[in-house]
Design an enzyme around this catalytic site. Structure first.
Site, PDB file in Angstrom:
ATOM      1  N   HIS A  19       0.743  -1.123   0.228  1.00 33.32           N
ATOM      2  CA  HIS A  19      -0.108  -0.023   0.067  1.00 33.32           C
ATOM      3  C   HIS A  19       1.020   1.183  -0.254  1.00 33.32           C
ATOM      4  O   HIS A  19       1.737   1.493   0.875  1.00 33.32           O
ATOM      5  CB  HIS A  19      -0.875  -0.182   1.212  1.00 33.32           C
ATOM      6  CG  HIS A  19      -1.710   1.126   1.299  1.00 33.32           C
ATOM      7  ND1 HIS A  19      -2.578   1.607   0.412  1.00 33.32           N
ATOM      8  CD2 HIS A  19      -1.544   2.483   2.338  1.00 33.32           C
ATOM      9  CE1 HIS A  19      -3.366   2.742   0.867  1.00 33.32           C
ATOM     10  NE2 HIS A  19      -2.473   3.127   1.822  1.00 33.32           N
ATOM     11  N   LYS A  33      -0.071  11.135   0.692  1.00 31.95           N
ATOM     12  CA  LYS A  33       1.076  10.198   0.042  1.00 31.95           C
ATOM     13  C   LYS A  33       0.185  10.886  -1.488  1.00 31.95           C
ATOM     14  O   LYS A  33       1.032  11.053  -2.477  1.00 31.95           O
ATOM     15  CB  LYS A  33       0.871   8.817   0.004  1.00 31.95           C
ATOM     16  CG  LYS A  33       1.562   8.270   1.428  1.00 31.95           C
ATOM     17  CD  LYS A  33       1.523   6.658   1.270  1.00 31.95           C
ATOM     18  CE  LYS A  33       0.211   6.199   1.174  1.00 31.95           C
ATOM     19  NZ  LYS A  33      -0.602   6.337   2.520  1.00 31.95           N
ATOM     20  N   ASP A  89      -1.927   3.995  -4.427  1.00 33.50           N
ATOM     21  CA  ASP A  89      -2.816   3.030  -3.515  1.00 33.50           C
ATOM     22  C   ASP A  89      -2.246   1.653  -3.405  1.00 33.50           C
ATOM     23  O   ASP A  89      -1.869   1.153  -2.355  1.00 33.50           O
ATOM     24  CB  ASP A  89      -4.056   2.925  -3.963  1.00 33.50           C
ATOM     25  CG  ASP A  89      -5.156   2.238  -2.897  1.00 33.50           C
ATOM     26  OD1 ASP A  89      -5.154   2.557  -1.605  1.00 33.50           O
ATOM     27  OD2 ASP A  89      -5.779   1.286  -3.207  1.00 33.50           O
ATOM     28  N   ARG A  96      19.179  14.796  10.826  1.00 32.17           N
ATOM     29  CA  ARG A  96      19.474  16.262  10.506  1.00 32.17           C
ATOM     30  C   ARG A  96      20.557  16.494   9.489  1.00 32.17           C
ATOM     31  O   ARG A  96      20.762  17.598   8.926  1.00 32.17           O
ATOM     32  CB  ARG A  96      19.401  17.251  11.699  1.00 32.17           C
ATOM     33  CG  ARG A  96      18.313  17.224  12.521  1.00 32.17           C
ATOM     34  CD  ARG A  96      18.094  18.277  13.787  1.00 32.17           C
ATOM     35  NE  ARG A  96      18.243  19.812  13.136  1.00 32.17           N
ATOM     36  CZ  ARG A  96      18.517  20.968  14.054  1.00 32.17           C
ATOM     37  NH1 ARG A  96      18.529  20.642  15.084  1.00 32.17           N
ATOM     38  NH2 ARG A  96      18.495  22.080  13.345  1.00 32.17           N
TER      39      ARG A  96
END
Length: 311
Positions: A142, A163, A181, A247
């Protein structure tokens, strides 16, 4: 045990434009289940050990010339050995002749005979490329799959994280959608995963509050693509204040898909963050790393801190 997939001989014949010299039944009813292709030279010479009858058999100039030099009885015996193994098909290349014995035993053992004018090496290379995809082990995940600057990015995350919206924004910025999907992932080699969309939902995207969009119709056929290699995985998750996100970017996180290691980046989502731009930057950064350049390592080197991080 892995599920065994198959592809019809009809699809192979159509893609390679092969000529059908004989077929015992309709080509669509003849399955090919092995991604390997074989030249039966050793079998024709009498060595039958380790012969795999599931493979397509390709006879080129070497095999046909060898058979021409044999006596009629010897040629008949060797051809009988090949067709008695009942491979899905025997392909004769370079428009070389098909022996009468081949046609006889093809009818007896119900083996298709195909012909092509292409040279043997070129045909086998094309067969490998087709069969390695069509018969590859596969799973469905998915998510959303897009191509950004030539990089195949698989976007994962819980439902509603954004998404599909990110994919639409990327398409508007000139990139291409492959699947929304449901993403079908195939392991075409020990180092490569290829992603595509199931046929029935290809080019469609669901946007909550809007509905279903056909990306190829709305943005043009240049906004979509059929397949792409998975170069990296982006996992979107709601921003967690208690979590320490990368980071600097020195850590090379990866994920495993069917035994293949793929680079992974976890992107926190919160209002105000432009995910499309972030994914574009991730794609460019991933390409640079594959080409041997790491911006984080260069910065630390300039600051004289690279040795500290290595320790």
């Amino acid at each position: 045990m892995e599920k065994e997939f198959s592809v019809s001989l009809e699809k192979i014949v159509n893609q390679l434009r092969l000529k059908v010299a004989y077929t015992p039944r309709e080509l669509k009813d003849i399955p090919v289940v092995s991604a390997d292709v074989n030249r039966p030279g050793l079998l024709l010479a009498g060595y039958t050990e380790y012969f795999d009858p599931k493979r397509l058999q390709v006879c080129g100039k070497v095999e046909i010339s060898y058979l021409e030099e044999l006596s009629e009885n010897e040629r008949r015996a060797h051809i009988h050995t090949l067709f008695a193994a009942q491979p899905p098909a025997v392909i004769v290349t370079r428009d070389l002749p098909v022996f009468d014995e081949m046609m006889e035993f093809a009818r007896q053992y119900e083996v298709a005979i195909l012909q092509t004018a292409e040279n043997t090496s070129g045909l086998m290379s094309t067969l490998y490329s087709i069969l390695s995809v069509d018969l590859a082990p596969r799973i469905t995940r998915h998510g959303v799959f897009v191509e950004v600057y030539g990089e195949g990015i698989l976007i994962l995350g819980e439902s509603g994280v954004g998404k599909s919206e990110t994919a639409i924004e990327l398409v508007k910025r000139g990139h291409r959608l492959i699947a929304d999907d449901a993403v079908e992932l195939r392991r075409v080699s020990n180092r490569t995963i290829v992603g595509s969309s199931p046929d029935n939902i290809r080019h469609f995207v669901e946007l909550r509050g809007i509905g279903i969009l056909n990306i190829a119709r709305v943005f043009g056929i240049g906004a979509v693509k059929m397949t792409e290699k998975v170069d990296m995985v982006i996992e979107l998750e709601p921003w967690d204040k208690t979590k320490n996100y990368s980071r600097v970017g020195l850590e090379n996180e990866t994920t495993d898909i069917m035994g293949v290691t793929i680079p992974l980046s976890v992107i926190p989502v919160r209002p105000g963050r432009n995910l499309a731009i972030i994914l574009e930057a991730a794609a460019i950064n991933n390409r640079q790393k594959k080409m041997g350049y790491n911006a984080a390592q260069e910065l630390l080197s300039r600051l004289g801190l690279d040795n500290d991080f290595e320790q």
